[in-house]
Design a protein around this motif. Structure first.
Motif, PDB file in Angstrom:
ATOM      1  N   HIS A  65      -3.466  14.524  -7.611  1.00  0.00           N
ATOM      2  CA  HIS A  65      -3.008  15.239  -8.257  1.00  0.00           C
ATOM      3  C   HIS A  65      -1.813  14.408  -7.799  1.00  0.00           C
ATOM      4  CE1 HIS A  65      -0.597  19.006  -6.834  1.00  0.00           C
ATOM      5  NE2 HIS A  65      -1.648  19.736  -7.926  1.00  0.00           N
ATOM      6  N   PRO A  66      -0.407  15.251  -8.624  1.00  0.00           N
ATOM      7  CA  PRO A  66       1.159  14.935  -8.866  1.00  0.00           C
ATOM      8  C   PRO A  66       1.073  14.139  -6.562  1.00  0.00           C
ATOM      9  CG  PRO A  66       0.912  16.186 -10.196  1.00  0.00           C
ATOM     10  CD  PRO A  66      -0.347  16.329  -9.545  1.00  0.00           C
ATOM     11  N   ASN A  67       0.995  15.712  -5.721  1.00  0.00           N
ATOM     12  CA  ASN A  67       1.568  15.222  -4.867  1.00  0.00           C
ATOM     13  C   ASN A  67       0.942  14.408  -4.116  1.00  0.00           C
ATOM     14  OD1 ASN A  67       2.780  17.424  -5.034  1.00  0.00           O
ATOM     15  ND2 ASN A  67       1.702  19.227  -4.612  1.00  0.00           N
ATOM     16  N   ARG A  68      -0.511  14.062  -4.333  1.00  0.00           N
ATOM     17  CA  ARG A  68      -1.316  13.666  -3.888  1.00  0.00           C
ATOM     18  C   ARG A  68      -0.667  12.409  -4.211  1.00  0.00           C
ATOM     19  NH1 ARG A  68      -8.089  13.059  -3.692  1.00  0.00           N
ATOM     20  NH2 ARG A  68      -7.764  10.516  -2.285  1.00  0.00           N
ATOM     21  N   LYS A  69      -0.007  11.885  -5.362  1.00  0.00           N
ATOM     22  CA  LYS A  69      -0.392  10.383  -5.586  1.00  0.00           C
ATOM     23  C   LYS A  69       1.174  10.518  -5.434  1.00  0.00           C
ATOM     24  CE  LYS A  69      -0.714  11.315 -10.286  1.00  0.00           C
ATOM     25  NZ  LYS A  69      -1.036  11.142 -11.823  1.00  0.00           N
ATOM     26  N   ARG A  70       2.450  10.997  -5.439  1.00  0.00           N
ATOM     27  CA  ARG A  70       3.251  11.387  -4.368  1.00  0.00           C
ATOM     28  C   ARG A  70       3.190  10.158  -2.809  1.00  0.00           C
ATOM     29  NH1 ARG A  70       8.288  13.476  -5.115  1.00  0.00           N
ATOM     30  NH2 ARG A  70       8.216  14.156  -3.353  1.00  0.00           N
ATOM     31  N   PHE A  71       2.725  10.759  -2.027  1.00  0.00           N
ATOM     32  CA  PHE A  71       2.050  10.613  -0.685  1.00  0.00           C
ATOM     33  C   PHE A  71       1.178   8.938  -1.045  1.00  0.00           C
ATOM     34  CE2 PHE A  71       0.323  10.361   3.167  1.00  0.00           C
ATOM     35  CZ  PHE A  71       0.964  11.104   3.949  1.00  0.00           C
ATOM     36  N   THR A  72       0.382   9.305  -1.938  1.00  0.00           N
ATOM     37  CA  THR A  72       0.326   7.486  -1.851  1.00  0.00           C
ATOM     38  C   THR A  72       0.726   6.708  -2.132  1.00  0.00           C
ATOM     39  OG1 THR A  72      -2.094   8.565  -2.594  1.00  0.00           O
ATOM     40  CG2 THR A  72      -1.522   6.155  -2.988  1.00  0.00           C
ATOM     41  N   VAL A  73       2.102   6.660  -3.045  1.00  0.00           N
ATOM     42  CA  VAL A  73       2.982   5.862  -3.635  1.00  0.00           C
ATOM     43  C   VAL A  73       3.939   5.297  -2.421  1.00  0.00           C
ATOM     44  CG1 VAL A  73       5.450   5.424  -4.446  1.00  0.00           C
ATOM     45  CG2 VAL A  73       3.419   6.078  -5.959  1.00  0.00           C
ATOM     46  N   ALA A  74       4.240   7.216  -1.863  1.00  0.00           N
ATOM     47  CA  ALA A  74       5.092   6.395  -0.304  1.00  0.00           C
ATOM     48  C   ALA A  74       3.966   6.246   0.590  1.00  0.00           C
ATOM     49  CB  ALA A  74       5.421   8.024   0.197  1.00  0.00           C
ATOM     50  N   HIS A  75       2.727   6.281   0.924  1.00  0.00           N
ATOM     51  CA  HIS A  75       2.168   5.595   2.129  1.00  0.00           C
ATOM     52  C   HIS A  75       2.125   3.869   2.004  1.00  0.00           C
ATOM     53  CE1 HIS A  75      -2.108   5.314   4.788  1.00  0.00           C
ATOM     54  NE2 HIS A  75      -2.042   4.456   4.065  1.00  0.00           N
ATOM     55  N   GLU A  76       1.977   3.456   0.457  1.00  0.00           N
ATOM     56  CA  GLU A  76       1.938   2.276   0.234  1.00  0.00           C
ATOM     57  C   GLU A  76       3.011   1.282   0.040  1.00  0.00           C
ATOM     58  OE1 GLU A  76      -1.331   1.011  -0.057  1.00  0.00           O
ATOM     59  OE2 GLU A  76      -2.598   2.971  -0.491  1.00  0.00           O
ATOM     60  N   LEU A  77       3.579   2.538   0.211  1.00  0.00           N
ATOM     61  CA  LEU A  77       5.176   1.558   0.661  1.00  0.00           C
ATOM     62  C   LEU A  77       5.191   1.654   1.772  1.00  0.00           C
ATOM     63  CD1 LEU A  77       7.953   1.011  -0.963  1.00  0.00           C
ATOM     64  CD2 LEU A  77       8.942   3.060  -0.229  1.00  0.00           C
TER      65      LEU A  77
END
Ligand SMILES: [Zn+2]
Length: 171
Positions: A65-77
């Motif tokens: 889901h787009p929201n989960r992807k955003r959280f993942t990107v922020a987490h990896e950053l």
């Protein structure tokens, strides 16, 4: 809430990139010199970070889901900015985290930090407090939680956790 180094780092990045909500997390990553791409990954894998010659490459599960992807990107950053000296490969899947370094205790701390970073980046305390104002949120009121979550581009669950931590809920 006490300010951790993860929150402070996120706030520092936001003050330099100056994004409103929903935070354009891919743009923030690019500002940090990190590329983001969508990848075909097993469903259990949210994403990964690879650091090569100091540059970060984030891969995110394209099916999520787009929201989960955003959280993942922020987490990896968060891993890139906070833990880039400790390891060069980070793979995040639930419930197992893989890292090419250190002890499991170190890994656990890194995961908490990366999540703290992601929460502050996507739901900045200052903006959230201002938005909520004096009308504290009842987290059992699904409609209000969802509406606010949509504004920030996060899941209702992530927002509920954040509101609770920031003491922005009624009761
Ligand atoms: Zn992680």
């Amino acid at each position: 809430m006490r300010d951790t180094r993860a929150s402070l780092r996120a706030r520092d990045i936001l003050s330099r990139t100056g994004s409103g909500v929903p935070i354009d997390v891919a743009a923030v990553a690019r500002e940090c010199g990190v590329s983001v791409s969508e990848e075909e990954l097993e469903d259990s894998v949210s994403g990964f970070l690879v650091i090569r010659d100091g540059r970060g490459i984030i891969g995110v599960n394209r099916r999520h889901h787009p929201n989960r992807k955003r959280f993942t990107v922020a987490h990896e950053l968060g891993h890139y900015l906070l833990h880039g000296d400790d390891a060069s490969v980070f793979i995040d899947s639930s419930p197992v985290f893989f890292r090419d370094d250190t002890s499991s205790e170190g890994t656990r701390v890194q995961e908490i930090e990366a999540n703290t970073f992601a929460a502050e980046l996507l739901m900045p305390a200052e903006i959230l407090r201002e938005r909520v104002g004096h009308h504290l949120i009842d987290i059992h009121d699904e409609t209000s939680v969802r509406r606010l979550a949509a504004e920030f581009g996060v899941s209702a669950q992530a927002l509920a956790i954040r509101l609770t931590r920031l003491d922005l809920i009624t009761g």
